[in-house]
Structures are given as C-alpha cells and as structure tokens.
Design a protein around this motif. Sequence first.
Motif, PDB file in Angstrom:
ATOM      1  N   LEU A  40       0.840  -1.215   0.000  1.00 51.49           N
ATOM      2  CA  LEU A  40       0.000   0.000   0.000  1.00 51.49           C
ATOM      3  C   LEU A  40       0.859   1.243   0.000  1.00 51.49           C
ATOM      4  O   LEU A  40       0.543   2.224  -0.677  1.00 51.49           O
ATOM      5  N   TRP A  41       1.930   1.206   0.782  1.00 44.30           N
ATOM      6  CA  TRP A  41       2.812   2.370   0.823  1.00 44.30           C
ATOM      7  C   TRP A  41       3.368   2.666  -0.571  1.00 44.30           C
ATOM      8  O   TRP A  41       3.551   3.815  -0.937  1.00 44.30           O
ATOM      9  N   GLN A  42       3.631   1.592  -1.300  1.00 43.34           N
ATOM     10  CA  GLN A  42       4.112   1.823  -2.660  1.00 43.34           C
ATOM     11  C   GLN A  42       2.994   2.375  -3.536  1.00 43.34           C
ATOM     12  O   GLN A  42       3.202   3.304  -4.308  1.00 43.34           O
ATOM     13  N   LEU A  43       1.800   1.794  -3.387  1.00 42.95           N
ATOM     14  CA  LEU A  43       0.671   2.227  -4.225  1.00 42.95           C
ATOM     15  C   LEU A  43       0.371   3.707  -4.041  1.00 42.95           C
ATOM     16  O   LEU A  43      -0.012   4.389  -4.981  1.00 42.95           O
ATOM     17  N   GLU A  44       0.545   4.166  -2.797  1.00 41.64           N
ATOM     18  CA  GLU A  44       0.287   5.569  -2.508  1.00 41.64           C
ATOM     19  C   GLU A  44       0.973   6.473  -3.511  1.00 41.64           C
ATOM     20  O   GLU A  44       0.428   7.470  -3.951  1.00 41.64           O
ATOM     21  N   ASN A  45       2.195   6.085  -3.810  1.00 39.45           N
ATOM     22  CA  ASN A  45       2.982   6.888  -4.728  1.00 39.45           C
ATOM     23  C   ASN A  45       2.413   6.832  -6.134  1.00 39.45           C
ATOM     24  O   ASN A  45       2.620   7.721  -6.936  1.00 39.45           O
ATOM     25  N   GLU A  46       1.702   5.733  -6.397  1.00 38.39           N
ATOM     26  CA  GLU A  46       1.204   5.531  -7.755  1.00 38.39           C
ATOM     27  C   GLU A  46      -0.283   5.810  -7.816  1.00 38.39           C
ATOM     28  O   GLU A  46      -0.990   5.293  -8.661  1.00 38.39           O
ATOM     29  N   ARG A  47      -0.784   6.579  -6.861  1.00 33.77           N
ATOM     30  CA  ARG A  47      -2.215   6.837  -6.860  1.00 33.77           C
ATOM     31  C   ARG A  47      -2.634   7.660  -8.066  1.00 33.77           C
ATOM     32  O   ARG A  47      -3.790   7.701  -8.418  1.00 33.77           O
ATOM     33  N   MET A  48      -1.682   8.363  -8.615  1.00 38.95           N
ATOM     34  CA  MET A  48      -1.973   9.155  -9.799  1.00 38.95           C
ATOM     35  C   MET A  48      -1.294   8.518 -10.988  1.00 38.95           C
ATOM     36  O   MET A  48      -0.091   8.378 -11.017  1.00 38.95           O
ATOM     37  N   ALA A  49      -2.088   8.113 -11.960  1.00 39.48           N
ATOM     38  CA  ALA A  49      -1.488   7.656 -13.205  1.00 39.48           C
ATOM     39  C   ALA A  49      -1.527   8.828 -14.172  1.00 39.48           C
ATOM     40  O   ALA A  49      -2.591   9.359 -14.463  1.00 39.48           O
ATOM     41  N   ALA A  50      -0.370   9.263 -14.616  1.00 31.15           N
ATOM     42  CA  ALA A  50      -0.311  10.447 -15.476  1.00 31.15           C
ATOM     43  C   ALA A  50       0.056  10.050 -16.894  1.00 31.15           C
ATOM     44  O   ALA A  50       0.949   9.230 -17.100  1.00 31.15           O
ATOM     45  N   THR A  51      -0.664  10.573 -17.867  1.00 32.96           N
ATOM     46  CA  THR A  51      -0.371  10.326 -19.274  1.00 32.96           C
ATOM     47  C   THR A  51      -0.262  11.665 -19.999  1.00 32.96           C
ATOM     48  O   THR A  51      -1.196  12.464 -19.966  1.00 32.96           O
ATOM     49  N   ARG A  52       0.866  11.903 -20.617  1.00 32.73           N
ATOM     50  CA  ARG A  52       1.021  13.122 -21.398  1.00 32.73           C
ATOM     51  C   ARG A  52       0.264  12.995 -22.702  1.00 32.73           C
ATOM     52  O   ARG A  52       0.171  11.917 -23.266  1.00 32.73           O
ATOM     53  N   GLY A  53      -0.261  14.105 -23.180  1.00 34.58           N
ATOM     54  CA  GLY A  53      -0.958  14.038 -24.454  1.00 34.58           C
ATOM     55  C   GLY A  53      -1.785  15.286 -24.716  1.00 34.58           C
ATOM     56  O   GLY A  53      -1.407  16.390 -24.293  1.00 34.58           O
ATOM     57  N   TYR A  54      -2.921  15.104 -25.405  1.00 32.18           N
ATOM     58  CA  TYR A  54      -3.724  16.246 -25.832  1.00 32.18           C
ATOM     59  C   TYR A  54      -5.189  15.978 -25.560  1.00 32.18           C
ATOM     60  O   TYR A  54      -5.691  14.883 -25.828  1.00 32.18           O
ATOM     61  N   LEU A  55      -5.835  17.010 -25.044  1.00 32.09           N
ATOM     62  CA  LEU A  55      -7.279  16.941 -24.835  1.00 32.09           C
ATOM     63  C   LEU A  55      -7.966  17.538 -26.066  1.00 32.09           C
ATOM     64  O   LEU A  55      -7.674  18.666 -26.454  1.00 32.09           O
ATOM     65  N   PHE A  56      -8.846  16.773 -26.676  1.00 31.35           N
ATOM     66  CA  PHE A  56      -9.599  17.263 -27.835  1.00 31.35           C
ATOM     67  C   PHE A  56     -10.990  17.648 -27.379  1.00 31.35           C
ATOM     68  O   PHE A  56     -11.687  16.832 -26.779  1.00 31.35           O
ATOM     69  N   LYS A  57     -11.388  18.888 -27.658  1.00 30.86           N
ATOM     70  CA  LYS A  57     -12.735  19.324 -27.277  1.00 30.86           C
ATOM     71  C   LYS A  57     -13.265  20.349 -28.274  1.00 30.86           C
ATOM     72  O   LYS A  57     -12.602  20.663 -29.259  1.00 30.86           O
ATOM     73  N   ASP A  58     -14.449  20.862 -27.979  1.00 31.87           N
ATOM     74  CA  ASP A  58     -15.120  21.852 -28.824  1.00 31.87           C
ATOM     75  C   ASP A  58     -15.344  21.349 -30.245  1.00 31.87           C
ATOM     76  O   ASP A  58     -15.011  22.019 -31.233  1.00 31.87           O
ATOM     77  N   PHE A  59     -15.895  20.163 -30.347  1.00 27.72           N
ATOM     78  CA  PHE A  59     -16.214  19.652 -31.683  1.00 27.72           C
ATOM     79  C   PHE A  59     -17.471  20.344 -32.209  1.00 27.72           C
ATOM     80  O   PHE A  59     -18.386  20.655 -31.437  1.00 27.72           O
ATOM     81  N   ASP A  60     -17.502  20.572 -33.523  1.00 23.95           N
ATOM     82  CA  ASP A  60     -18.650  21.246 -34.116  1.00 23.95           C
ATOM     83  C   ASP A  60     -19.867  20.331 -34.179  1.00 23.95           C
ATOM     84  O   ASP A  60     -20.995  20.767 -33.990  1.00 23.95           O
TER      85      ASP A  60
END
Lengths: 494, 76
Positions: free
Chosen positions: A426-446
């Motif tokens: 659990l102590w290890q998981l704490e550190n991994e509570r956030m899974a981060a992925t770099r990339g792009y958010l696509f929004k405002d589609f017509d």
Amino acid sequence: MSVLSVGAQSYQLSDYLEKLPGTTFRRLYQQPSTAFAIFRRMLPHLAKTFVMALLYMPGPMLLSELDIWVRPDSKLHRDRALSILRSLHIVQITPPSKDKPQEMSLTTNFKNSLRMALEGGGNHNSFGVPSSLPVDPAIDIAFLDRYARKKWDDILHFVVDSVAENRSTAASSGPKASVKDLLLAGRLVERRSLKGPVAITQAGFAFLLQEANAQVWTLLLLWLEAASAPGSQLEVVDMLSFLFMLASLELGRAYDTDALTEPRRNMLPSLVDFGLIYIPRDTPRQYFPTRLATTLTSTASALRSVGAGFDAASSATAEADVAGLGEPADEKGSIIVETNYRLYAYTNSPLQIAVLSLFTQLQIRFAGMVTGRLTRDSIRGAIDHGITADQIIAYLAAHAHEQMARAAAVAGRPVLPPTVVDQIRLWQLENERMAATRGYLFKDFDSEEEYAALSGYADEVGVLVWKSDARKMFFASKVEQLRDFMKSRKKIEG
Amino acid sequence: MPRAIRGVLVECEPSIKSIIINIDRKNHDYIIEDLDETHLVIQENMIANLKMHIEDVLKDSYQKVKHIDDSDEDMI
C-alpha cells in the motif's frame, strides 16, 4: 548498448552471448578453454548429451535420428536444447529442402577445441601456464578467499553505502574509480546531482539480491560492454576467452604472467580491482586466480538460490567452502518481522545492516543484532530510490529467521505477517495513486459526427486514452496522426 | 473546429481528486479540464509541483495516525 537500458533485470551471460554474431563465436571457439567452459556452464544436460554424441561422429547426423534418442513426451526439452545449441553456434543444422533430409553437426572450431580440451595436447596454453617461480607460502587458499571477499565486499558496499546512514563502514578503502565508473555506467548506482553522492537504483538492488557468481558476471559484462565502446584498447573476444581461461585455472596455484599475451597482461589490473586475481607485490610475474574467478563457469555456485547467494555475499564471518566464496555453513535467515512492523535482524554483517537500512528505520544496534521498524517513511525512501515493494518483501521472505518459517508452517500461515506485506504494498501504491499520461485533450467539436469520426480514428490507431461521448471530449497520447486525419477529412469535404 | 490542448491526463481515486481540486482552488493554475470522477487534465509543467503538494497533504494526515499507533517507547 543494451547494458544502459537494463531495467530491473540484471544482465546475464547467456543474454550477452546470444547477441554475439557467429563470427565472434568462431573466434571464441578457437580456444579449447572457451569451448570447454561454454560446454560446462551454458548447456542443459540434454544438450550436453547431444554434443558428446556428435563429438566423435565422422560425418553429419540426420536430424530425424534424434527422434529415436528422445522420448516423444520430451520433445519440448529436445527443442529447447537444440535452440540453445544453435544460438551458441555449437550445432549447425542444414536448412530443410525437398531432396535432402536435414542434417546436424557440430561447428568445426567447437568440435576441434572441445576434443582438444578433453584429450589434452596441443600447445595452445589455453588452460594457463603455472609459474615456475617460488611461491610465497603465506598465499594459500584461505588468504585468497579473504582477499577476494574483501575486494568484492568493497564493491557491494559501494553499491549499498550510497544510501546507508552509517558512513563509518565506508572508511575501509572502497573500490577503484574504474570499478565505480562501471557501476555508474551500468546504472546499478546513479548520481542524482552533479557532485552529489551516488544512490542505489532498482537494478542495483536486484544486483545485491543475486548470488555472488551472477554478480561477478554482471560486473564483468559491464566491463566487456565498456570495452566494446569505440576507442577502447581492449578486444572483447579476447577478454571473454581470457575470462573463460581464468575459470579453468586451479585455486591456490600461481600462474605465469609472462605466458600471457600483451593485451591480456593489460587486463590484469582491472581483474585485480574486481578481486578475480591476486598479484603479489614482490613477485609481479605471478598471478593467483581467486575463487571468484575459478567458479565463473562452475554450475555449483550458479545454482544456488538467491537467498543463499545473498547470505554468501553478505556474511562477513563465514568460512569459505567448496561451493562458493564464503558461503556460510548454515544458510538460515536472520530477520524477524512482527505484526507491529518491528524488525529484528540477528546479524553482525555491516553489509546486511546497510541493506536493511535501505528500507528500515533502524533504531538500536546490539552485538549480533539490530532492531528497527518498517515505517511509511523508510519504505517510501526505498521506493524513491527505485526499489520496489516486491523486492523488499522478497528480501524479507528470503531472509526470514527459521523461527518465523517454523511458526508459519505450524499455523499454516505465510512466513511474513500479511498485514505488514499488504502495508508495504500500500505504501508503494500511494505513490502511484496518480497515473499520469502526457498528451492532448480534444474538445469543442462542431458536430457529433466530427467527434465520432476523430475519436473513432484515435481508438483505431491506438492513441485514445480516455473519452466521454456525452461531453464530446477525448484525450489522445499523440496528435500527429489525428492532425493528418483531420486535414484529409477537410480535403474530402472541401 | 475542434481544439487540441496539450496537457497531462491524470487518473486517480476520487479522494485524491478532491485533494487536487482543493489545491487548485487557490490560483486555478493546475487544472485544465475536470473530466469526470476519476479523470483530470493538468498543466504539463505543474505535474511535479502538484505531486509534491499532494504528498504534503497526505503526509499531514498520516502523521496524525502514526502518533496514535506508535507505542514504541513503553515497550522497551
């Protein structure tokens, strides 16, 4: 540059050899000691049987005849043996064709060298030339073992000490700068800041957990890798055959440095730094292989368990025996872990204490015992160094005191208290509570249609990470393909 | 015309997400888009900073627990 990309797994001889080209093998097998060492160390028993059978056959053998030797239910073993023999370029098999059945035979150099190794003869000197000079009686096997142990412990200490709180042990002279550079290059330790102290890495911790023989090979392979870099004076094939030659020498005997070629003499200082050989100060024309060198190709020590191997490497008081360098007479563990996260270790070894201090908050040290506690901070500190929770748990389990093993066996419970094991995870998981992925958010589609087309395409090319149809948004890890897709859509519409 | 915004998709438990939203409340300089219960898009250059902040918050809450369960002294 595979060494540089080495992950949690440490480097092994077989992986290294498999990557070598056939021409390298042909040259390696010119030395009877090399052919013999490969035969001894690298082959499973069935493969050895095949080699021995083929060794004195006058011509090639039909591959189909092999089926008569091997029981049908052992086909898996047969195929494995054959694939190892082929990857090490010991056996060659003719390609399948219509008019001729497949044949197998030993490669010429390997066959000749192995025959010579078994029968003796020739003047290849590939098994070393004993020194004719008088030998100092003080240099006996016990002396060489002490010497090799000291050298190797220094190296292990350097890896561990990087984070150990107790710096007093570092007062004993550490390994040479060249060895330190190798460990750094192999990412067993790394420098966090430019001038800062070195710190152990995940690969370094895995290195510590290996048995001594595998550790030696890991370091030697790093050495080979460094030597194969452009601009280096040393030649890898010659280095490898020299190592295999050292492995065939006799412990406690003096050998003549004059019988070595010039490049090999130049390798001696490095081998002294590793503790593989000893050169007396007053008779520099003699060299003594230590147990680290003579067990290089013996399977006896290679087959030791990880835990026993680590004890062997970490027990400072142990006497040397035949199986390996200073394997302790009794292989029992020394660590007791209680359900309240307290830890007791019955050990005097500075190295084992240093390893424990990597992930334990040590509190009191008595003669022959240390006590400490596994805390969130101590485990997190270890995890920050790249040591995984599983590695810590494996270490504790492998070194659990026999009392713990006995009590667990009686009650039918696991050796380590499950609460502690879970908490470490659990102590290890704490550190991994956030899974981060770099990339792009696509929004405002017509339009709905535009959203569906693009998100569908993102999914198709495997860059879609998250999407919400309701909000018409999605997250993609890469943008280039999507941009092209949008452009081509524009063209069609326009 | 859709927009593509550079950022880091963070997936976490709702409890951690609420901590992130709390941290963001001060200056609104972390979150680009709040997606759903377990997903957020964060400014790429703020990720390391955010991790540190979360660490601090978690450490505070754990410290309290630790004092209760640490009964070392009277055991010796």
